[in-house]
Design a protein around this motif. Structure first.
Motif, mmCIF file in Angstrom:
data_model
loop_
_atom_site.group_PDB
_atom_site.id
_atom_site.type_symbol
_atom_site.label_atom_id
_atom_site.label_comp_id
_atom_site.label_asym_id
_atom_site.label_seq_id
_atom_site.Cartn_x
_atom_site.Cartn_y
_atom_site.Cartn_z
ATOM 1 N N LEU A 3 0.832 -1.146 0.035
ATOM 2 C CA LEU A 3 0.108 0.039 0.024
ATOM 3 C C LEU A 3 0.815 1.209 0.123
ATOM 4 O O LEU A 3 1.908 1.294 0.753
ATOM 5 N N VAL A 4 0.473 2.218 -0.952
ATOM 6 C CA VAL A 4 0.927 3.456 -0.450
ATOM 7 C C VAL A 4 0.155 4.441 -0.500
ATOM 8 O O VAL A 4 -0.977 4.687 -0.947
ATOM 9 N N TYR A 5 0.329 5.312 0.779
ATOM 10 C CA TYR A 5 -0.641 6.084 1.349
ATOM 11 C C TYR A 5 0.001 7.577 1.014
ATOM 12 O O TYR A 5 1.083 7.866 1.475
ATOM 13 N N VAL A 6 -0.751 8.233 0.208
ATOM 14 C CA VAL A 6 -0.187 9.702 -0.203
ATOM 15 C C VAL A 6 -0.960 10.718 0.430
ATOM 16 O O VAL A 6 -2.334 10.751 0.399
ATOM 17 N N PHE A 7 -0.574 11.457 1.462
ATOM 18 C CA PHE A 7 -1.415 12.335 2.281
ATOM 19 C C PHE A 7 -0.604 13.613 2.495
ATOM 20 O O PHE A 7 0.370 13.835 1.904
ATOM 21 N N ASP A 8 -1.304 14.513 3.161
ATOM 22 C CA ASP A 8 -0.537 15.645 3.512
ATOM 23 C C ASP A 8 -0.977 15.817 5.142
ATOM 24 O O ASP A 8 -2.313 15.717 5.391
ATOM 25 N N ALA A 9 -0.161 16.078 5.841
ATOM 26 C CA ALA A 9 -0.102 16.212 7.240
ATOM 27 C C ALA A 9 -1.032 17.197 7.481
ATOM 28 O O ALA A 9 -1.740 17.423 8.969
ATOM 29 N N TYR A 10 -1.000 18.442 6.722
ATOM 30 C CA TYR A 10 -2.111 19.593 7.075
ATOM 31 C C TYR A 10 -3.337 19.581 6.404
ATOM 32 O O TYR A 10 -4.139 20.464 6.225
ATOM 33 N N CYS A 11 -3.821 18.313 5.891
ATOM 34 C CA CYS A 11 -4.860 17.964 5.228
ATOM 35 C C CYS A 11 -5.892 17.418 6.215
ATOM 36 O O CYS A 11 -5.840 16.478 6.611
ATOM 37 N N GLY A 12 -7.075 18.057 6.257
ATOM 38 C CA GLY A 12 -7.908 17.640 7.186
ATOM 39 C C GLY A 12 -8.611 16.249 6.727
ATOM 40 O O GLY A 12 -9.104 15.462 7.671
ATOM 41 N N TRP A 13 -8.868 16.146 5.530
ATOM 42 C CA TRP A 13 -9.460 15.056 4.921
ATOM 43 C C TRP A 13 -8.487 13.813 5.353
ATOM 44 O O TRP A 13 -8.816 12.455 5.554
ATOM 45 N N ALA A 91 6.501 17.570 5.647
ATOM 46 C CA ALA A 91 6.954 16.463 4.959
ATOM 47 C C ALA A 91 8.413 16.199 5.305
ATOM 48 O O ALA A 91 8.952 15.076 5.527
ATOM 49 N N ARG A 92 9.021 17.218 5.527
ATOM 50 C CA ARG A 92 10.391 17.220 6.294
ATOM 51 C C ARG A 92 10.300 16.174 7.629
ATOM 52 O O ARG A 92 11.142 15.326 7.940
ATOM 53 N N GLY A 93 9.226 16.715 8.564
ATOM 54 C CA GLY A 93 8.953 15.997 9.773
ATOM 55 C C GLY A 93 8.686 14.578 9.541
ATOM 56 O O GLY A 93 9.072 13.829 10.313
ATOM 57 N N ALA A 156 14.988 17.402 4.196
ATOM 58 C CA ALA A 156 14.691 18.110 3.009
ATOM 59 C C ALA A 156 14.534 17.315 1.710
ATOM 60 O O ALA A 156 13.641 17.543 0.931
ATOM 61 N N ALA A 157 15.677 16.569 1.333
ATOM 62 C CA ALA A 157 15.815 16.063 0.155
ATOM 63 C C ALA A 157 14.531 14.916 0.110
ATOM 64 O O ALA A 157 13.805 14.722 -0.931
ATOM 65 N N GLU A 158 14.471 14.326 1.220
ATOM 66 C CA GLU A 158 13.277 13.255 1.282
ATOM 67 C C GLU A 158 11.805 13.987 1.005
ATOM 68 O O GLU A 158 11.004 13.399 0.243
ATOM 69 N N ALA A 159 11.681 15.084 1.527
ATOM 70 C CA ALA A 159 10.305 15.728 1.205
ATOM 71 C C ALA A 159 10.237 16.262 -0.291
ATOM 72 O O ALA A 159 9.226 15.813 -0.765
ATOM 73 N N GLN A 160 11.146 16.544 -0.875
ATOM 74 C CA GLN A 160 11.146 16.970 -2.218
ATOM 75 C C GLN A 160 10.854 15.543 -3.115
ATOM 76 O O GLN A 160 10.284 15.506 -4.205
#
Length: 205
Positions: A3-13, A91-93, A156-160
Motif C-alpha cells: 500500500l502507498v498512502y499519499v497524504f498531507d499532514a495539513y490536510c483535514g481529510w 513533509a520534512r518532519g 529536506a531531500a526526502e520531502a522533495q
C-alpha cells in the motif's frame, strides 16, 4: 503488493482518513505500507490560514463524516488566521519520523496529524517531532535525533522526493490510498472512504 498512502499532514481529510488506514493495517499486518507526503500547501499556497475561508466549514464536514476530532488547542492555534500551513516543513518532519521507524510510518502519520488537529502543535517546529516520537514510544535519544533530522538536508531531500513521487503516481487529491503491485497501480480510495470500501477495492485489486 504494498500500500502507498499519499497524504498531507495539513490536510483535514487525511486526518479524517486515519482511522480507516489504521483499520486496514490492522486487518493486513503483512501488507507493507509506505507513506508519501503530497505537498498540499507549498509555494503560492503557503499563506496564512485566513486566506482559506473554507477551512472551518470543511472541518465540520470532515468531523461529521469521519468522526475526526478537531481539538480546542487546534482551534486556538488558528483562531486569529495568521497560522501558516507549510507542507514542506511537515513533509520534512514526516521523513524524519519515517526514517526512525519505517515499519510504523502509517501510525506515525496519524500521530503527526493528531499533534496538529487535536493538540494544536505546529508542524513547522522541531519540538513537535520530538513530542510525536516520544509519544510513539521511541527512546529519548531517538526522539532527539528525529527533532534534529527535521532541519537536516536528508529530510529536506526526502520531502522533495515525496512530492515528486506523489506527482508521479498522478495523485491530485489527498488522501489517496494506492495498491502497488510491480508496475500495476490501483487506486483504493481518494478522500473519504470506510474500511469496508477500501477492503472491497483491495479485494478487486
Amino acid at each position: 503488493m504494498k500500500l502507498v498512502y499519499v497524504f498531507d499532514a495539513y490536510c483535514g481529510w487525511s486526518h479524517g482518513f486515519s482511522p480507516t488506514l489504521t483499520e486496514i493495517t490492522r486487518r493486513h499486518p503483512d501488507l507493507p505500507v509506505e507513506v508519501v507526503s503530497g505537498g498540499l500547501f507549498t509555494g503560492a499556497r503557503r499563506v496564512p490560514i485566513r486566506e482559506f475561508g473554507y477551512v472551518q466549514g470543511a472541518n465540520a464536514k470532515i468531523a461529521e463524516l469521519t468522526g475526526a476530532e478537531f481539538g480546542p488547542a487546534y482551534e486556538r492555534l488558528i483562531a486569529d488566521g495568521s497560522f501558516v500551513m507549510d507542507s514542506e516543513a511537515a513533509a520534512r518532519g514526516m521523513a524524519a519520523l519515517r526514517a526512525a521507524a519505517p515499519d510504523r510510518a502509517a501510525e506515525l502519520a496519524a500521530a503527526l496529524q493528531r499533534a496538529f488537529y487535536v493538540d494544536g502543535l505546529s508542524l513547522s517546529q522541531a519540538a513537535t517531532y520530538r513530542t510525536v516520537a516520544g509519544r510513539a514510544g521511541l527512546p529519548a535519544e531517538e526522539a532527539e535525533a528525529v527533532a534534529a533530522a527535521f532541519t537536516g538536508p536528508d529530510a529536506a531531500a526526502e520531502a522533495q522526493a515525496d512530492f515528486r513521487r506523489a506527482a508521479g503516481y498522478g495523485v491530485q487529491g489527498f488522501p489517496t490510498l494506492l495498491a502497488v503491485d510491480g508496475d500495476r497501480v490501483t487506486v483504493l480510495a481518494v478522500g473519504h472512504a470506510t474500511a469496508a470500501a477500501v477492503e472491497r477495492a483491495l479485494g478487486a485489486a
